[in-house]
Design an enzyme around this catalytic site. Structure first.
Site, PDB file in Angstrom:
ATOM      1  N   HIS A 160      22.773  -6.009  65.886  1.00  0.00           N
ATOM      2  CA  HIS A 160      22.051  -5.922  67.158  1.00  0.00           C
ATOM      3  C   HIS A 160      20.724  -5.174  66.975  1.00  0.00           C
ATOM      4  CE1 HIS A 160      21.878  -5.582  71.644  1.00  0.00           C
ATOM      5  NE2 HIS A 160      21.185  -4.492  71.358  1.00  0.00           N
ATOM      6  N   GLU A 161      20.797  -4.015  66.358  1.00  0.00           N
ATOM      7  CA  GLU A 161      19.571  -3.212  66.201  1.00  0.00           C
ATOM      8  C   GLU A 161      18.605  -3.878  65.219  1.00  0.00           C
ATOM      9  OE1 GLU A 161      19.153  -1.140  68.431  1.00  0.00           O
ATOM     10  OE2 GLU A 161      21.231  -0.842  69.075  1.00  0.00           O
ATOM     11  N   HIS A 213      16.476  -6.188  67.175  1.00  0.00           N
ATOM     12  CA  HIS A 213      15.366  -5.456  67.817  1.00  0.00           C
ATOM     13  C   HIS A 213      14.260  -5.167  66.802  1.00  0.00           C
ATOM     14  CE1 HIS A 213      16.885  -4.678  71.824  1.00  0.00           C
ATOM     15  NE2 HIS A 213      17.997  -4.115  71.390  1.00  0.00           N
ATOM     16  N   GLU A 239      15.689  -7.591  74.108  1.00  0.00           N
ATOM     17  CA  GLU A 239      17.142  -7.784  74.086  1.00  0.00           C
ATOM     18  C   GLU A 239      17.494  -9.221  73.665  1.00  0.00           C
ATOM     19  OE1 GLU A 239      18.828  -5.161  74.239  1.00  0.00           O
ATOM     20  OE2 GLU A 239      20.896  -5.780  74.566  1.00  0.00           O
TER      21      GLU A 239
HETATM   22 ZN    ZN Z   1      19.643  -3.716  72.652  1.00  0.00          ZN
END
Ligand code: ZN
Length: 498
Positions: A261-262, A265, A291
């Site tokens: 997830h990171e 980003h 996101e």
């Molecule tokens: Zn996030």
């Protein structure tokens, strides 16, 4: 030196200060010793006030006035750069200094009563401070200005151009379809994900996190991965984008999917065009678009069957004691278990948005005055029962779980769901451009996917609005339909429903 070059040099110095402030807050959240709290707060406050002074200075206003006469084409880099700088300056100038001070004070008061209220599971303790917060954000919306709804003014700070009028029908459709899907999944044979809760060596989790980050394209030359309690990605500049993850011995999904997830980003920030560095266009455009990148990697890549067809043997090698006897099919089902639960940050792919919609609807009602803060717990519980079929046993696991409202952050939650909706629409467009993307994942190849995202999203930084980006990248405005279809297809198949 041209006027524009002079302005860029001036603005570049503000960006340097912002980047320094970013680094200080990264340190604050990762390595800073407990005892440095007060001095760090002081340092950050000083930096932020210097930034604010420069942003609202006469020098800045003179530059913008002079450059507005140069008539740069609206769509050109220069035109967009000036428009973005003007918007940033305008936003920095809209709130009177005394108001900012009052709000800042009320925020820190509300955060500390919220902590107490949550620990003691007593909403009454928080009621008065939360009421004051909503009074203040209503004023904030007035200062910021809006056309049709005060919520728009607040939400626009996080998602430029997005409005309640657009969100409401899109979210209503998503809510109805998700409630329907949850009912169908609830009637199917349930998944046992016990294998996820076994003990997984933290050292080896660390190796796997670094390995998967590198595999999908994270650049460790311009970043690093550290452990924290609350995972996040922090851009210092596009040349230094750091991520963190949380290692839990009995919940390996935390570090694995958290890292992916990171990384999503971070890939966005690392991919912004070099030419925008130290300019107003050199940052990500919105939280929703941000996101969309993290969720695309976490879900469309990290929780997909194709990814695991490629990566599962390697994971089994890292954790033979846990996974040697577990089939790929069982593992894939376990990581995609759907179960209505009370806590937003622990929610699965299907139920996650329901947590957001509850908060969005309640924020609107509170802001419009249709709901009193005193009645919030009851309204919260009623919505959880209606959408997820569960009722929190107490407010600590209900309306007291998130920090956002105590910090005066209203209008932020919808960006999570916007990101989810965008992630699918973007992934489908990427597949149209490169039909082999899914096959590539089985071979551990991610270059075409990243290349497409670089091309259509990352490189542009803040040049285009979120709506422009999505339309340019996918050929149509954002809708909930692709996302709803994706959820139905994926999870009916995971649960063996025809
Ligand atoms: Zn996030």
């Amino acid at each position: 030196m041209s006027k524009l070059a002079e302005f860029k040099a001036f603005y570049g110095r503000i960006e340097d200060l912002k980047q320094s402030s970013s680094l200080l807050s990264w340190d604050q959240n990762v390595y800073m010793p407990e005892g440095a709290h007060e001095t760090r707060a002081q340092q950050l406050a000083t930096l932020n006030s210097v930034i604010h002074e420069l942003m609202t200075s006469n020098r800045m206003k003179d530059f913008l006035a002079a450059l507005s006469k140069e008539n740069f084409a609206e769509e050109s880099d220069e035109g967009r750069l000036l428009a973005r700088a003007s918007r940033n300056v305008e936003q920095a100038s809209k709130l009177p200094a005394e108001f900012v001070e009052t709000l800042t004070l009320q925020r820190s008061r509300a955060v500390s009563t919220w902590l107490k209220a949550r620990a003691q599971n007593n909403f009454k303790l928080f009621e008065e401070d939360l009421t004051k917060i909503f009074d203040l954000v209503r004023q904030q919306a007035d200062y910021l200005g809006y056309d049709s709804h005060p919520y728009d003014a607040l939400h626009d700070q996080y998602e430029m151009g997005s409005t309640v009028a657009e969100l409401k029908p899109m979210f209503a459709e998503l809510r109805e379809e998700t409630v329907k899907l949850l009912k169908v999944l609830g009637e199917a044979k349930q998944i046992d994900n016990g294998l996820m809760h076994q003990a997984y060596s933290i050292d080896r989790q660390r190796e796997v996190s670094e390995d998967v980050a590198r595999l999908i394209g994270y650049d460790f030359q311009h970043g690093r991965l550290d452990p924290t309690v609350h995972p996040f990605a922090q851009d210092i500049s596009k040349y230094d984008v750091r991520i963190t993850t949380k290692y839990m011995e009995n919940w390996f999904a935390s570090s694995f999917f958290g890292t992916i997830h990171e990384v999503g980003h971070a890939l966005y920030e690392q991919g912004i065009a070099d030419k925008y560095h130290r300019t107003p266009l050199g940052t990500a455009v919105s939280l929703g678009v941000h996101e969309s990148q993290s969720r695309l990697y976490e879900n469309m890549v990290g929780r997909s069957q194709s990814f695991w067809q490629g990566y599962y043997p390697s994971l089994q090698k890292h954790f033979p004691e846990n996974l040697a006897e577990v089939s790929l099919a069982d593992f894939y089902r376990a990581i995609n278990k759907v179960e209505p639960s009370l806590i937003r940050i622990e929610a699965d792919e299907v139920t996650y948005n329901m947590h957001i919609l509850v908060r969005f609807e309640l924020e609107l009602a509170l802001l419009e005055g249709n709901l009193k803060v005193a009645d919030l717990p009851e309204a919260w519980n009623e919505k959880y029962q209606r959408y997820l079929g569960i009722t929190p046993p107490n407010d600590a696991q209900g309306c007291l779980q998130d920090v956002h409202w105590s910090e005066g952050i209203i209008g932020y939650f919808p960006t999570y769901t916007l990101g989810n909706l965008m992630s699918v629409q973007l992934f489908e467009a990427a597949q149209r451009a490169y039909p082999n993307i899914v096959e590539d994942m089985k071979k551990g190849e991610f270059d075409n996917l990243l290349g497409w995202l670089r091309e259509t999203i990352h490189q542009h930084g803040s040049k285009y609005t979120p709506a422009e980006l999505v339309t340019k990248a996918t050929g149509q405005a954002l809708t909930a339909k692709p996302y709803i279809q994706y959820l139905n297809q994926k999870f009916k198949s995971v649960y063996g429903i025809q």
